[in-house]
Design an enzyme around this catalytic site. Structure first.
Site, PDB file in Angstrom:
ATOM      1  N   HIS A  53       0.814  -1.219   0.000  1.00  0.00           N
ATOM      2  CA  HIS A  53       0.000   0.000   0.000  1.00  0.00           C
ATOM      3  C   HIS A  53       0.848   1.271   0.000  1.00  0.00           C
ATOM      4  CE1 HIS A  53      -2.567  -3.161   1.694  1.00  0.00           C
ATOM      5  NE2 HIS A  53      -3.564  -2.540   1.095  1.00  0.00           N
ATOM      6  N   GLU A 113       3.078  -1.771   7.619  1.00  0.00           N
ATOM      7  CA  GLU A 113       4.044  -1.689   6.517  1.00  0.00           C
ATOM      8  C   GLU A 113       5.261  -0.853   6.907  1.00  0.00           C
ATOM      9  OE1 GLU A 113       2.095  -0.802   2.778  1.00  0.00           O
ATOM     10  OE2 GLU A 113       0.818  -2.577   2.933  1.00  0.00           O
ATOM     11  N   ARG A 131     -23.203  12.650  16.503  1.00  0.00           N
ATOM     12  CA  ARG A 131     -23.652  13.661  15.522  1.00  0.00           C
ATOM     13  C   ARG A 131     -24.866  13.109  14.784  1.00  0.00           C
ATOM     14  NH1 ARG A 131     -17.715  14.501  14.646  1.00  0.00           N
ATOM     15  NH2 ARG A 131     -17.316  16.647  15.249  1.00  0.00           N
ATOM     16  N   ARG A 187     -17.053  20.267  21.252  1.00  0.00           N
ATOM     17  CA  ARG A 187     -18.375  19.647  21.285  1.00  0.00           C
ATOM     18  C   ARG A 187     -19.234  20.198  22.423  1.00  0.00           C
ATOM     19  NH1 ARG A 187     -18.925  15.080  18.401  1.00  0.00           N
ATOM     20  NH2 ARG A 187     -21.116  15.672  18.587  1.00  0.00           N
TER      21      ARG A 187
HETATM   22  N1  URA Z   1     -11.747  14.404  14.223  1.00  0.00           N
HETATM   23  C1  URA Z   1     -12.790  13.670  14.674  1.00  0.00           C
HETATM   24  O1  URA Z   1     -12.813  12.436  14.530  1.00  0.00           O
HETATM   25  N2  URA Z   1     -13.814  14.319  15.283  1.00  0.00           N
HETATM   26  C2  URA Z   1     -13.844  15.659  15.452  1.00  0.00           C
HETATM   27  O2  URA Z   1     -14.831  16.199  15.990  1.00  0.00           O
HETATM   28  C3  URA Z   1     -12.754  16.404  14.960  1.00  0.00           C
HETATM   29  C4  URA Z   1     -11.716  15.750  14.359  1.00  0.00           C
END
Ligand code: URA
Length: 249
Positions: free
Chosen positions: A24, A94, A182, A239
């Site tokens: 890869h 790898e 989310r 968040r």
């Molecule tokens: N990366 C993620 O996985 N989540 C986020 O909220 C920001 C960056």
């Protein structure tokens, strides 16, 4: 008669790329030194290498781009891992076959605590293993943890450069949306299980600092292959305040 050329037969346990490099990453022995930085995105390899000397792009295939160079006389490489555990596993495996021994993930994350805001840096000392990949290597109770020497080196670098940083406990998941709390639609319609609603409050109770998608898989796979692993993550999402600010970390 057409001339018949003979290539060594490829084998399924350790397939080679057309250039005889690892399948890869398309790198050959000698292409990377022991120290490799691991951004997720291919374009970030070039950004990382902009202050290096003797910079060389060695390979670029799918999500995997590798540049090598030197910084203050030390040989380094940067290889992009792509997003998530599976592509990280391929990359670490790898790189290990090529002799890499110390890898630092240079990535982004979402903070779930007030202590870390946009643009702060989090150095995860350990991770919750929801990545989905590391369980294919070892039982889920096995810890995902950073190498202490790498953590100390990252702390020293942050102090020297004057960055706002702290140590963290990362939640690594194999999902960006539902698995990070989310919803599909802003009005709350669509698939929205109760665990997704409760995810962030429950992680906050458990004093987890941030959520992202690669670190646990990299720590576990790297550790099991005898490597020194670490990570430094730039906060691009808050968040708690529902703020987003991605300037590339
Ligand atoms: N990366 C993620 O996985 N989540 C986020 O909220 C920001 C960056």
């Amino acid at each position: 008669m057409p001339e018949i050329t003979h290539r060594a037969p490829n084998c399924a346990t350790a397939p080679k790329a057309g250039n005889e490099g690892v399948y890869h990453l398309q790198l050959k022995p000698g292409d990377v030194p022991g120290y490799v930085l691991l951004p997720g995105a291919p374009e970030r390899t070039t950004v990382i290498a902009k202050n290096w000397d003797d910079v060389r792009e060695i390979a670029s295939y799918r999500e995997y781009k590798t540049v090598s160079g030197t910084y203050e006389g030390v040989k380094l490489a940067a290889t992009s891992t792509g997003i998530g555990g599976p592509s990280s596993e391929i990359c670490i495996h790898e790189l290990r076959t090529l002799g890499a021994h110390t890898c630092i993930r240079v990535g982004t994350t979402g903070s779930i605590v007030p202590e870390f805001d946009l643009n702060d840096l989090i150095i995860p000392v350990a991770c919750v293993r929801k990545d989905g990949t590391s369980v294919t290597y070892v039982e889920p109770e096995f810890p995902a943890f950073a190498d202490t020497r790498v953590v100390m080196a990252l702390m020293r670098a942050c102090e020297k450069l004057g960055f706002r940083y702290g140590l963290g406990l990362s939640y690594t998941t194999g999902s960006f949306y539902i698995g990070q709390g989310r919803p599909l639609n802003e009005d709350g319609s669509g698939y929205w299980p109760s665990f997704a609603e409760k995810l962030i409050p429950d992680l906050q109770q458990a004093r987890v600092t941030n959520i992202e998608m690669e670190t646990a898989a990299q720590y576990v796979v790297g550790y099991l292959h005898g490597m020194r692993m670490g990570a430094v993550l730039s906060v691009i999402a808050n968040r708690a305040l529902n703020r987003w600010g991605d300037d590339g970390g």
